[in-house]
Design a protein around this motif. Sequence first.
Motif, PDB file in Angstrom:
ATOM      1  N   VAL A 123       0.842  -1.202   0.000  1.00 27.28           N
ATOM      2  CA  VAL A 123       0.000   0.000   0.000  1.00 27.28           C
ATOM      3  C   VAL A 123       0.880   1.255   0.000  1.00 27.28           C
ATOM      4  O   VAL A 123       0.619   2.201  -0.752  1.00 27.28           O
ATOM      5  CB  VAL A 123      -0.982  -0.005   1.194  1.00 27.28           C
ATOM      6  CG1 VAL A 123      -1.732   1.321   1.301  1.00 27.28           C
ATOM      7  CG2 VAL A 123      -1.974  -1.159   1.060  1.00 27.28           C
ATOM      8  N   PHE A 124       1.927   1.270   0.822  1.00 25.22           N
ATOM      9  CA  PHE A 124       2.825   2.424   0.887  1.00 25.22           C
ATOM     10  C   PHE A 124       3.469   2.702  -0.478  1.00 25.22           C
ATOM     11  O   PHE A 124       3.387   3.814  -1.001  1.00 25.22           O
ATOM     12  CB  PHE A 124       3.914   2.204   1.944  1.00 25.22           C
ATOM     13  CG  PHE A 124       4.971   3.269   1.940  1.00 25.22           C
ATOM     14  CD1 PHE A 124       4.777   4.469   2.601  1.00 25.22           C
ATOM     15  CD2 PHE A 124       6.168   3.086   1.255  1.00 25.22           C
ATOM     16  CE1 PHE A 124       5.744   5.461   2.591  1.00 25.22           C
ATOM     17  CE2 PHE A 124       7.143   4.068   1.240  1.00 25.22           C
ATOM     18  CZ  PHE A 124       6.924   5.262   1.906  1.00 25.22           C
ATOM     19  N   GLY A 132       2.698   7.287   2.379  1.00 18.39           N
ATOM     20  CA  GLY A 132       3.091   7.286   0.966  1.00 18.39           C
ATOM     21  C   GLY A 132       2.931   8.664   0.339  1.00 18.39           C
ATOM     22  O   GLY A 132       3.805   9.128  -0.407  1.00 18.39           O
ATOM     23  N   ILE A 133       1.828   9.332   0.660  1.00 21.87           N
ATOM     24  CA  ILE A 133       1.609  10.700   0.168  1.00 21.87           C
ATOM     25  C   ILE A 133       2.663  11.636   0.757  1.00 21.87           C
ATOM     26  O   ILE A 133       3.246  12.463   0.045  1.00 21.87           O
ATOM     27  CB  ILE A 133       0.185  11.185   0.508  1.00 21.87           C
ATOM     28  CG1 ILE A 133      -0.856  10.356  -0.250  1.00 21.87           C
ATOM     29  CG2 ILE A 133       0.025  12.670   0.198  1.00 21.87           C
ATOM     30  CD1 ILE A 133      -2.290  10.583   0.221  1.00 21.87           C
ATOM     31  N   PHE A 175      -5.156   0.696   6.639  1.00 24.76           N
ATOM     32  CA  PHE A 175      -4.486   1.055   5.384  1.00 24.76           C
ATOM     33  C   PHE A 175      -4.327   2.554   5.192  1.00 24.76           C
ATOM     34  O   PHE A 175      -3.604   2.994   4.306  1.00 24.76           O
ATOM     35  CB  PHE A 175      -5.190   0.440   4.172  1.00 24.76           C
ATOM     36  CG  PHE A 175      -6.645   0.789   4.061  1.00 24.76           C
ATOM     37  CD1 PHE A 175      -7.037   1.963   3.445  1.00 24.76           C
ATOM     38  CD2 PHE A 175      -7.614  -0.064   4.554  1.00 24.76           C
ATOM     39  CE1 PHE A 175      -8.368   2.298   3.334  1.00 24.76           C
ATOM     40  CE2 PHE A 175      -8.961   0.250   4.434  1.00 24.76           C
ATOM     41  CZ  PHE A 175      -9.335   1.435   3.838  1.00 24.76           C
ATOM     42  N   CYS A 176      -4.963   3.356   6.025  1.00 25.02           N
ATOM     43  CA  CYS A 176      -4.801   4.808   5.912  1.00 25.02           C
ATOM     44  C   CYS A 176      -3.419   5.257   6.362  1.00 25.02           C
ATOM     45  O   CYS A 176      -2.923   6.277   5.875  1.00 25.02           O
ATOM     46  CB  CYS A 176      -5.885   5.532   6.695  1.00 25.02           C
ATOM     47  SG  CYS A 176      -7.482   5.502   5.857  1.00 25.02           S
ATOM     48  N   LEU A 177      -2.766   4.514   7.270  1.00 25.15           N
ATOM     49  CA  LEU A 177      -1.413   4.903   7.672  1.00 25.15           C
ATOM     50  C   LEU A 177      -0.430   4.770   6.512  1.00 25.15           C
ATOM     51  O   LEU A 177       0.260   5.738   6.196  1.00 25.15           O
ATOM     52  CB  LEU A 177      -0.933   4.102   8.885  1.00 25.15           C
ATOM     53  CG  LEU A 177       0.494   4.431   9.332  1.00 25.15           C
ATOM     54  CD1 LEU A 177       0.617   5.896   9.744  1.00 25.15           C
ATOM     55  CD2 LEU A 177       0.912   3.517  10.475  1.00 25.15           C
ATOM     56  N   PRO A 178      -0.341   3.613   5.840  1.00 19.91           N
ATOM     57  CA  PRO A 178       0.598   3.564   4.712  1.00 19.91           C
ATOM     58  C   PRO A 178       0.217   4.488   3.560  1.00 19.91           C
ATOM     59  O   PRO A 178       1.092   4.990   2.852  1.00 19.91           O
ATOM     60  CB  PRO A 178       0.596   2.091   4.291  1.00 19.91           C
ATOM     61  CG  PRO A 178      -0.605   1.490   4.897  1.00 19.91           C
ATOM     62  CD  PRO A 178      -0.927   2.304   6.112  1.00 19.91           C
ATOM     63  N   GLY A 185       2.682   1.456  -3.420  1.00 22.32           N
ATOM     64  CA  GLY A 185       1.650   1.703  -4.423  1.00 22.32           C
ATOM     65  C   GLY A 185       1.176   3.149  -4.383  1.00 22.32           C
ATOM     66  O   GLY A 185       1.012   3.799  -5.416  1.00 22.32           O
ATOM     67  N   THR A 186       0.983   3.675  -3.175  1.00 21.90           N
ATOM     68  CA  THR A 186       0.575   5.070  -3.012  1.00 21.90           C
ATOM     69  C   THR A 186       1.660   6.011  -3.511  1.00 21.90           C
ATOM     70  O   THR A 186       1.373   6.976  -4.234  1.00 21.90           O
ATOM     71  CB  THR A 186       0.250   5.374  -1.541  1.00 21.90           C
ATOM     72  OG1 THR A 186      -0.801   4.520  -1.103  1.00 21.90           O
ATOM     73  CG2 THR A 186      -0.155   6.830  -1.353  1.00 21.90           C
ATOM     74  N   PHE A 187       2.917   5.739  -3.136  1.00 25.86           N
ATOM     75  CA  PHE A 187       4.024   6.587  -3.553  1.00 25.86           C
ATOM     76  C   PHE A 187       4.074   6.688  -5.077  1.00 25.86           C
ATOM     77  O   PHE A 187       4.145   7.790  -5.630  1.00 25.86           O
ATOM     78  CB  PHE A 187       5.349   6.039  -3.013  1.00 25.86           C
ATOM     79  CG  PHE A 187       6.526   6.919  -3.336  1.00 25.86           C
ATOM     80  CD1 PHE A 187       6.908   7.915  -2.462  1.00 25.86           C
ATOM     81  CD2 PHE A 187       7.252   6.749  -4.504  1.00 25.86           C
ATOM     82  CE1 PHE A 187       7.991   8.744  -2.750  1.00 25.86           C
ATOM     83  CE2 PHE A 187       8.332   7.562  -4.796  1.00 25.86           C
ATOM     84  CZ  PHE A 187       8.704   8.565  -3.920  1.00 25.86           C
ATOM     85  N   PHE A 188       4.002   5.553  -5.773  1.00 23.25           N
ATOM     86  CA  PHE A 188       4.092   5.576  -7.233  1.00 23.25           C
ATOM     87  C   PHE A 188       2.812   6.109  -7.878  1.00 23.25           C
ATOM     88  O   PHE A 188       2.868   6.742  -8.929  1.00 23.25           O
ATOM     89  CB  PHE A 188       4.469   4.201  -7.775  1.00 23.25           C
ATOM     90  CG  PHE A 188       5.887   3.850  -7.453  1.00 23.25           C
ATOM     91  CD1 PHE A 188       6.943   4.571  -8.002  1.00 23.25           C
ATOM     92  CD2 PHE A 188       6.179   2.841  -6.563  1.00 23.25           C
ATOM     93  CE1 PHE A 188       8.254   4.282  -7.688  1.00 23.25           C
ATOM     94  CE2 PHE A 188       7.488   2.535  -6.239  1.00 23.25           C
ATOM     95  CZ  PHE A 188       8.530   3.256  -6.802  1.00 23.25           C
ATOM     96  N   PHE A 189       1.665   5.911  -7.239  1.00 25.53           N
ATOM     97  CA  PHE A 189       0.425   6.500  -7.738  1.00 25.53           C
ATOM     98  C   PHE A 189       0.483   8.020  -7.662  1.00 25.53           C
ATOM     99  O   PHE A 189      -0.084   8.722  -8.512  1.00 25.53           O
ATOM    100  CB  PHE A 189      -0.782   5.968  -6.951  1.00 25.53           C
ATOM    101  CG  PHE A 189      -2.090   6.515  -7.420  1.00 25.53           C
ATOM    102  CD1 PHE A 189      -2.624   6.124  -8.643  1.00 25.53           C
ATOM    103  CD2 PHE A 189      -2.792   7.423  -6.650  1.00 25.53           C
ATOM    104  CE1 PHE A 189      -3.834   6.639  -9.086  1.00 25.53           C
ATOM    105  CE2 PHE A 189      -4.004   7.945  -7.083  1.00 25.53           C
ATOM    106  CZ  PHE A 189      -4.525   7.538  -8.306  1.00 25.53           C
TER     107      PHE A 189
END
Length: 149
Positions: free
Chosen positions: A9-10, A84-85, A77-80, A12-16
């Motif tokens: 999730v982390f 990530g953001i 999942f909100c923490l990762p 994935g968020t970073f690359f998204f």
Amino acid sequence: MNIVYWALVFFGTFFFMEFMAWFTHKYIMHGFLWHLHRDHHNKDHDSWFERNDAFFIFYAIVSIVCFYLWSYEDVWFCLPIGLGILAYGIAYFVVHDIFIHQRFKMFRNANNWYARGIRRAHKIHHKHLGKEDGENFGMLIVPFKYFQK
């Protein structure tokens, strides 16, 4: 197994966020919120701050809401996602505002192939001072054509 999900999730968020930076820049900053972004291309004031800096606030609020949901509503999942953001925001700030635009005088002497490619790609984008015709790409992942040895 939870650490695997957390890491997925982390990252994935970073690359998204690289996609979101491209999308936001192309369709929002050079679109209906051009009046906030314009001073980034053509500085029309003496302040260190730009109206363009308002876009950081939006992503910071999204990240803070994620931290709130993780902390008080127990949505794991909100923490990762929030981290990530935040990680992407830090990377973007270091690359874009510090390295490229030298808002803080650091990394001036970086001269490897990646540094030259990032600078070259960003200069091509900034050669257009208007709303239209700016070439758009992400900040950390840019087309290979800008990387020359």
